[in-house]
Design a protein around this motif. Structure first.
Motif, PDB file in Angstrom:
ATOM      1  N   ILE A   1      68.468  36.838   1.045  1.00  0.00           N
ATOM      2  CA  ILE A   1      69.456  38.070   0.955  1.00  0.00           C
ATOM      3  C   ILE A   1      70.723  37.482   1.646  1.00  0.00           C
ATOM      4  N   TYR A   2      71.545  37.696   0.776  1.00  0.00           N
ATOM      5  CA  TYR A   2      73.055  36.981   1.200  1.00  0.00           C
ATOM      6  C   TYR A   2      74.039  38.189   0.799  1.00  0.00           C
TER       7      TYR A   2
ATOM      8  N   TYR B   1      68.224  30.822  -9.580  1.00  0.00           N
ATOM      9  CA  TYR B   1      69.056  31.490  -9.027  1.00  0.00           C
ATOM     10  C   TYR B   1      70.168  32.026  -9.907  1.00  0.00           C
ATOM     11  N   PHE B   2      70.490  33.240 -10.019  1.00  0.00           N
ATOM     12  CA  PHE B   2      72.109  33.732 -10.290  1.00  0.00           C
ATOM     13  C   PHE B   2      72.819  33.706  -9.245  1.00  0.00           C
ATOM     14  N   TYR B   3      73.964  33.101  -8.980  1.00  0.00           N
ATOM     15  CA  TYR B   3      74.896  33.269  -8.068  1.00  0.00           C
ATOM     16  C   TYR B   3      76.049  34.032  -8.241  1.00  0.00           C
TER      17      TYR B   3
ATOM     18  N   ASN C   1      77.734  32.949  -0.907  1.00  0.00           N
ATOM     19  CA  ASN C   1      76.695  32.450  -1.985  1.00  0.00           C
ATOM     20  C   ASN C   1      75.789  33.666  -2.316  1.00  0.00           C
ATOM     21  N   GLU C   2      75.940  34.681  -2.383  1.00  0.00           N
ATOM     22  CA  GLU C   2      75.130  35.883  -2.844  1.00  0.00           C
ATOM     23  C   GLU C   2      74.297  35.499  -3.901  1.00  0.00           C
ATOM     24  N   ARG C   3      73.100  35.674  -3.990  1.00  0.00           N
ATOM     25  CA  ARG C   3      72.278  35.317  -5.104  1.00  0.00           C
ATOM     26  C   ARG C   3      70.966  36.129  -5.324  1.00  0.00           C
ATOM     27  N   MET C   4      70.515  36.130  -6.465  1.00  0.00           N
ATOM     28  CA  MET C   4      69.331  36.651  -7.184  1.00  0.00           C
ATOM     29  C   MET C   4      68.246  35.735  -7.754  1.00  0.00           C
TER      30      MET C   4
ATOM     31  N   VAL D   1      82.067  44.001  -1.812  1.00  0.00           N
ATOM     32  CA  VAL D   1      82.640  43.289  -0.656  1.00  0.00           C
ATOM     33  C   VAL D   1      83.529  42.274  -1.128  1.00  0.00           C
ATOM     34  N   ASP D   2      84.641  42.070  -0.709  1.00  0.00           N
ATOM     35  CA  ASP D   2      85.309  40.785  -1.151  1.00  0.00           C
ATOM     36  C   ASP D   2      84.879  39.441  -0.932  1.00  0.00           C
ATOM     37  N   ALA D   3      85.083  38.439  -1.712  1.00  0.00           N
ATOM     38  CA  ALA D   3      84.646  37.047  -1.445  1.00  0.00           C
ATOM     39  C   ALA D   3      85.761  36.240  -1.819  1.00  0.00           C
TER      40      ALA D   3
END
Length: 474
Positions: A443-444, A135-137, A449-452, A115-117
């Motif tokens: 969970i984003y 975190y990895f963003y 700011n999706e992250r792991m 999905v675009d950001a």
């Protein structure tokens, strides 16, 4: 599948540099971990969202890396598609086995698009991997560039080790899972006609739920998913001058319809799968939410338990059909009454309830015949898969190696849609057992700011190699 051809990419893809990271931490990582971080950063740098047409670059990069690892040209298949007016690609990778087991192949899924950001909305550059505060963003860190990187890196490592599986293994990476799923449908058809696997393993769902202190709660195993469908709600009239307001304003009528949808609750649904899911998860989730899960599993009519579960965005979809407005479009000038107003309402339909039934319910809830309701695309309704014993054993072995103890494996139904639905409709058990690990608040996917977690990224790198050696080893 519109076109299937053998391909090797010429030259290297141009990628963004690796994200800044602590030098000492890098030196402490194994060679494979460092390689995987670089692979992860490289594929995240490709903005493989609709409208940017970067998929061919990412596919060329993956093909080059896999060929360098020892995969033959005839085992790297690039597929070209027209996805609703925009070109995209898919990738199929065959890891040839020696046939010693006499068993059917195994197919593994991931999707390369995101999905675009919009960079202006994010706190960090969304297509540059950033490591910060553990975190990895970046866009795709969870959905689903981690699945692509982990499966690709696993194939590369196993090939370089000289490992030969006792049956064929396939990676099938789609190019438009987040939009029209044209590549997914075509790949599923090709797999059925040319591979006929024993079952399909999906990296794009499942995953490990973590507690607040990041300890593992359970591995979720997706065996079913709700039906994805979008309806367009449209109101039209002749409009007019803004200085002459009229009672049938298209925007107001649409707003009233959306308010009614927001207030509506579809009936609570339950099945053996969801009851067993809540019963198992309730033993691990602390506090009122865990207690509500346990109570619902025992009595699905428990109104108080239902309200507690419904209040949590992570679990509301497990209680029945949901519909929510996601996009708006209205008007043509600031000094003119709107001649049209429309909204996209995305629904996740409980298996068996039926798309037509949901459309009829929306019309009844709105109660205004001037609001036209049209379905955007054909919906795919899929059934429930079984959980093969050999997959259960292999997954348990991977989890024990990762955490040093047994971790519950909880079959569930996903509220989100994945490529897996198209394989289920063709009769293949499709089991989602992603390697990601997250707390609910981390969970984003599809959001800002999706992250792991960095440790979850590294800790999951052996996930697929352990599973594959168990399922296809000597």
């Amino acid at each position: 599948m519109r076109k299937l051809m053998l391909a090797l990419a010429a030259g290297a893809a141009v990628c963004a540099p690796l994200a800044a990271q602590d030098t000492n931490a890098v030196e402490q990582r194994t060679e494979h971990q460092q390689m995987m971080r670089a692979l992860y950063a490289d594929i995240i740098a490709f903005r493989t969202a609709r409208g940017h047409q970067r998929m061919d670059e990412m596919v060329a990069y993956l093909v080059r890396r896999l060929s360098e690892a020892g995969f033959a040209a005839e085992d790297l298949m690039v597929t070209d598609y027209d996805s609703e007016g925009e070109p995209t690609q898919g990738l199929v990778v065959r890891y040839p086995g020696n046939g010693a087991s006499g068993k059917k192949p195994i197919v593994m899924l991931a999707h390369m698009d995101v999905v675009d950001a919009l960079p202006k909305d994010w706190d960090r550059a969304p297509f540059t991997l950033t490591e910060e505060d553990g975190y990895f963003y970046a866009r795709g860190t969870q959905d689903n560039k981690y699945g692509v990187a982990n499966l690709t890196g696993t194939f590369m490592r196993l090939k370089q080790e000289g490992w030969v599986p006792n049956r064929d293994l396939y990676l099938v990476f789609s190019g438009d899972e987040e939009t029209g799923m044209i590549s997914t449908r075509a790949q599923a058809k090709w797999v059925a006609e040319n591979v006929d696997p024993a079952y399909v393993l999906n990296s794009d769902a499942g995953g490990i739920g973590l507690a607040d202190d990041f300890s593992p709660l359970a591995q979720q195993v997706q065996l079913a998913e709700k039906t994805y469908v979008t309806f367009d709600l449209t109101v039209t009239n002749s409009g007019g001058h803004s200085s002459r307001p009229r009672s049938d304003n298209a925007i107001y009528e649409l707003a009233a319809a959306l308010t009614k949808i927001a207030d509506h609750r579809f009936p609570v649904r339950e099945s053996e799968l969801t009851r067993s899911y809540f019963a198992a998860l309730g033993r691990s989730v602390p506090g009122a939410l865990g207690d509500a899960m346990t109570r619902f599993a025992e009595d699905p009519s428990d109104a108080e338990a239902i309200e507690i579960i419904r209040a949590d965005p992570g679990f509301v979809g497990t209680l029945g059909t949901t519909c929510v407005a996601t996009m708006l479009e209205a008007g043509h000038a600031e000094n003119a009454l709107p001649q049209s107003a429309s909204a996209a309402v995305n629904c996740r339909v409980w298996p068996g309830e039926g798309v037509d039934s949901v459309k009829a319910t929306l019309a009844e809830v709105i109660g205004n015949p001037d609001v036209a309701i049209t379905q955007r695309a054909e919906a795919t309704e899929s059934g429930m898969s079984s959980f093969p014993d050999e997959v259960r054993v292999a997954l348990a072995k991977s989890l024990a190696a990762r955490f040093g103890r047994e971790i519950p494996m909880i079959p569930n139904m996903s509220s989100g849609g994945t490529d897996g639905m198209h394989y289920r409709t063709l009769g293949y058990d499709t089991i989602a057992i992603g390697a990601g690990a997250s707390r609910p608040e981390d969970i984003y996917s599809h959001g800002l700011n999706e992250r792991m977690r960095v440790d979850a990224f590294y800790d999951g790198l052996d996930h697929w190699s352990i599973i594959l050696k168990e399922l296809a080893g000597s």
